[in-house]
Motif scaffolding. Sequence first.
Motif, PDB file in Angstrom:
ATOM      1  N   LEU A  79       1.921 -11.338   3.022  1.00 24.32           N
ATOM      2  CA  LEU A  79       3.059 -10.432   3.142  1.00 24.32           C
ATOM      3  C   LEU A  79       2.657  -9.256   4.017  1.00 24.32           C
ATOM      4  O   LEU A  79       1.618  -8.633   3.789  1.00 24.32           O
ATOM      5  CB  LEU A  79       3.498  -9.900   1.779  1.00 24.32           C
ATOM      6  CG  LEU A  79       3.963 -10.901   0.726  1.00 24.32           C
ATOM      7  CD1 LEU A  79       4.501 -10.159  -0.491  1.00 24.32           C
ATOM      8  CD2 LEU A  79       4.997 -11.857   1.276  1.00 24.32           C
ATOM      9  N   ALA A  80       3.473  -8.965   5.017  1.00 25.10           N
ATOM     10  CA  ALA A  80       3.224  -7.825   5.911  1.00 25.10           C
ATOM     11  C   ALA A  80       4.573  -7.299   6.394  1.00 25.10           C
ATOM     12  O   ALA A  80       5.617  -7.930   6.194  1.00 25.10           O
ATOM     13  CB  ALA A  80       2.350  -8.242   7.093  1.00 25.10           C
ATOM     14  N   ALA A 113       1.799   0.623  -2.692  1.00 26.59           N
ATOM     15  CA  ALA A 113       2.397   1.922  -2.360  1.00 26.59           C
ATOM     16  C   ALA A 113       1.347   3.019  -2.295  1.00 26.59           C
ATOM     17  O   ALA A 113       1.366   3.878  -1.402  1.00 26.59           O
ATOM     18  CB  ALA A 113       3.472   2.276  -3.390  1.00 26.59           C
ATOM     19  N   THR A 114       0.409   2.999  -3.227  1.00 24.64           N
ATOM     20  CA  THR A 114      -0.603   4.052  -3.315  1.00 24.64           C
ATOM     21  C   THR A 114      -1.569   4.001  -2.142  1.00 24.64           C
ATOM     22  O   THR A 114      -1.818   5.019  -1.477  1.00 24.64           O
ATOM     23  CB  THR A 114      -1.364   3.916  -4.653  1.00 24.64           C
ATOM     24  OG1 THR A 114      -0.436   4.084  -5.730  1.00 24.64           O
ATOM     25  CG2 THR A 114      -2.479   4.943  -4.764  1.00 24.64           C
ATOM     26  N   VAL A 115      -2.113   2.834  -1.866  1.00 27.84           N
ATOM     27  CA  VAL A 115      -3.109   2.710  -0.792  1.00 27.84           C
ATOM     28  C   VAL A 115      -2.474   2.984   0.573  1.00 27.84           C
ATOM     29  O   VAL A 115      -3.082   3.614   1.447  1.00 27.84           O
ATOM     30  CB  VAL A 115      -3.771   1.322  -0.840  1.00 27.84           C
ATOM     31  CG1 VAL A 115      -4.643   1.091   0.396  1.00 27.84           C
ATOM     32  CG2 VAL A 115      -4.611   1.176  -2.107  1.00 27.84           C
ATOM     33  N   ARG A 116      -1.215   2.571   0.755  1.00 24.43           N
ATOM     34  CA  ARG A 116      -0.582   2.762   2.065  1.00 24.43           C
ATOM     35  C   ARG A 116      -0.268   4.232   2.371  1.00 24.43           C
ATOM     36  O   ARG A 116       0.028   4.553   3.523  1.00 24.43           O
ATOM     37  CB  ARG A 116       0.686   1.918   2.169  1.00 24.43           C
ATOM     38  CG  ARG A 116       0.382   0.444   2.359  1.00 24.43           C
ATOM     39  CD  ARG A 116       1.482  -0.276   3.127  1.00 24.43           C
ATOM     40  NE  ARG A 116       2.758  -0.251   2.408  1.00 24.43           N
ATOM     41  CZ  ARG A 116       3.876  -0.765   2.893  1.00 24.43           C
ATOM     42  NH1 ARG A 116       3.902  -1.329   4.101  1.00 24.43           N
ATOM     43  NH2 ARG A 116       4.984  -0.728   2.188  1.00 24.43           N
ATOM     44  N   ARG A 161       9.402  -4.638   1.073  1.00 26.69           N
ATOM     45  CA  ARG A 161      10.244  -5.105  -0.032  1.00 26.69           C
ATOM     46  C   ARG A 161       9.421  -5.351  -1.285  1.00 26.69           C
ATOM     47  O   ARG A 161       9.872  -5.086  -2.399  1.00 26.69           O
ATOM     48  CB  ARG A 161      10.985  -6.384   0.374  1.00 26.69           C
ATOM     49  CG  ARG A 161      12.112  -6.152   1.378  1.00 26.69           C
ATOM     50  CD  ARG A 161      13.009  -7.373   1.486  1.00 26.69           C
ATOM     51  NE  ARG A 161      12.305  -8.501   2.103  1.00 26.69           N
ATOM     52  CZ  ARG A 161      12.253  -8.719   3.414  1.00 26.69           C
ATOM     53  NH1 ARG A 161      12.828  -7.872   4.257  1.00 26.69           N
ATOM     54  NH2 ARG A 161      11.612  -9.765   3.892  1.00 26.69           N
ATOM     55  N   PHE A 162       8.208  -5.863  -1.102  1.00 29.08           N
ATOM     56  CA  PHE A 162       7.339  -6.107  -2.260  1.00 29.08           C
ATOM     57  C   PHE A 162       7.040  -4.795  -2.984  1.00 29.08           C
ATOM     58  O   PHE A 162       7.136  -4.717  -4.204  1.00 29.08           O
ATOM     59  CB  PHE A 162       6.034  -6.768  -1.802  1.00 29.08           C
ATOM     60  CG  PHE A 162       5.061  -7.011  -2.922  1.00 29.08           C
ATOM     61  CD1 PHE A 162       5.111  -8.193  -3.647  1.00 29.08           C
ATOM     62  CD2 PHE A 162       4.095  -6.069  -3.255  1.00 29.08           C
ATOM     63  CE1 PHE A 162       4.221  -8.419  -4.690  1.00 29.08           C
ATOM     64  CE2 PHE A 162       3.203  -6.287  -4.291  1.00 29.08           C
ATOM     65  CZ  PHE A 162       3.266  -7.469  -5.013  1.00 29.08           C
ATOM     66  N   ALA A 163       6.669  -3.760  -2.228  1.00 28.83           N
ATOM     67  CA  ALA A 163       6.363  -2.464  -2.853  1.00 28.83           C
ATOM     68  C   ALA A 163       7.610  -1.894  -3.515  1.00 28.83           C
ATOM     69  O   ALA A 163       7.515  -1.255  -4.578  1.00 28.83           O
ATOM     70  CB  ALA A 163       5.802  -1.498  -1.812  1.00 28.83           C
ATOM     71  N   HIS A 170       1.677  -3.315 -11.419  1.00 31.60           N
ATOM     72  CA  HIS A 170       0.393  -2.770 -10.947  1.00 31.60           C
ATOM     73  C   HIS A 170       0.194  -3.055  -9.461  1.00 31.60           C
ATOM     74  O   HIS A 170      -0.163  -2.157  -8.686  1.00 31.60           O
ATOM     75  CB  HIS A 170      -0.756  -3.374 -11.756  1.00 31.60           C
ATOM     76  CG  HIS A 170      -2.107  -3.062 -11.209  1.00 31.60           C
ATOM     77  ND1 HIS A 170      -2.652  -1.789 -11.199  1.00 31.60           N
ATOM     78  CD2 HIS A 170      -3.044  -3.861 -10.614  1.00 31.60           C
ATOM     79  CE1 HIS A 170      -3.835  -1.818 -10.644  1.00 31.60           C
ATOM     80  NE2 HIS A 170      -4.102  -3.054 -10.272  1.00 31.60           N
ATOM     81  N   ALA A 171       0.434  -4.302  -9.035  1.00 28.90           N
ATOM     82  CA  ALA A 171       0.219  -4.671  -7.632  1.00 28.90           C
ATOM     83  C   ALA A 171       1.149  -3.892  -6.708  1.00 28.90           C
ATOM     84  O   ALA A 171       0.737  -3.407  -5.648  1.00 28.90           O
ATOM     85  CB  ALA A 171       0.416  -6.176  -7.445  1.00 28.90           C
TER      86      ALA A 171
END
Length: 285
Positions: A250-251, A196-199, A257-259, A190-191
């Motif tokens: 994380l930025a 990915a969605t918001v960006r 990488r997280f997404a 979900h996170a």
Amino acid sequence: MGRRRGADRAVVPVDTGQAELVPDPDRPGSWTLLLDGAPQSHVDLADPTHLEFEYVRRLAAAIDLVAPAGAPLRVLHLGGGALTLPRYVQATRPGSTQRVSEVDGALVDLVRRELPWPADPRLRVRVADARATLTSSRDGSYDVVVADVFAGARTPAHLTSVEYAAEVARVLRPDGCYLANVADGPPLRHARGQVATVRTVLPRACLVGDAAVLRGRRYGNLVLVASRVEPPVPELTRRAAGDWFPGRVLAGAELDRFAGGAPVVHDADATDSTPPPPGIFSVRR
């Protein structure tokens, strides 16, 4: 007031379930609000700048850093609870214009009666669905939009899609900031999807949270900070590292990488967020 257990604890039916108000034994005049057993808010009626929940301190840190200290802001809060953040903004940025959208009218009445906030014509609380509030808001009307909406400890599906995020972006000013409480656990599907969605509409972003949660080792709250301009990552990193419960930010490439190629969520395939593990919530009784 409803059914009481003990001298001060109150159990009250509201529109979305069962609310409990639990006094904080360590801070006189402080209360925790629970909905169906899940902690939703903690408020100190004598000191609105005291923030007990770590994710709320991270949201507040972002609000502190988006404009010079004390400068008034226009803030839309999606989800009200006991109005912890609106009280904080009211205290730290006098003159701010704030709108709170809370779907549970009985909960609003309970908080207004039992945990009243200081009277302020610039702070308006309305009973409404969060997305409907966005739809009815004017373009570019807010400096900050804060999303902290849960039903049954899960974020409703219609507040997780790119169509929803586009509405958030529309009502933000060009340099405005979106702050979201994203609760998730292993494998953080979900996170990752929310990043990915918001960006897709607010491409400059960072994610603040406990290192164990960010690594997918346990369930917890992550704070997504997203904008059209670069978020204050160095300052947020310092604030997170110096918290009572230190966190990470994380930025950039780390956030990429997280997404990890997670698919963008659309209204047609949106689902409620990941439910918390059984028995995760506990409040001193």
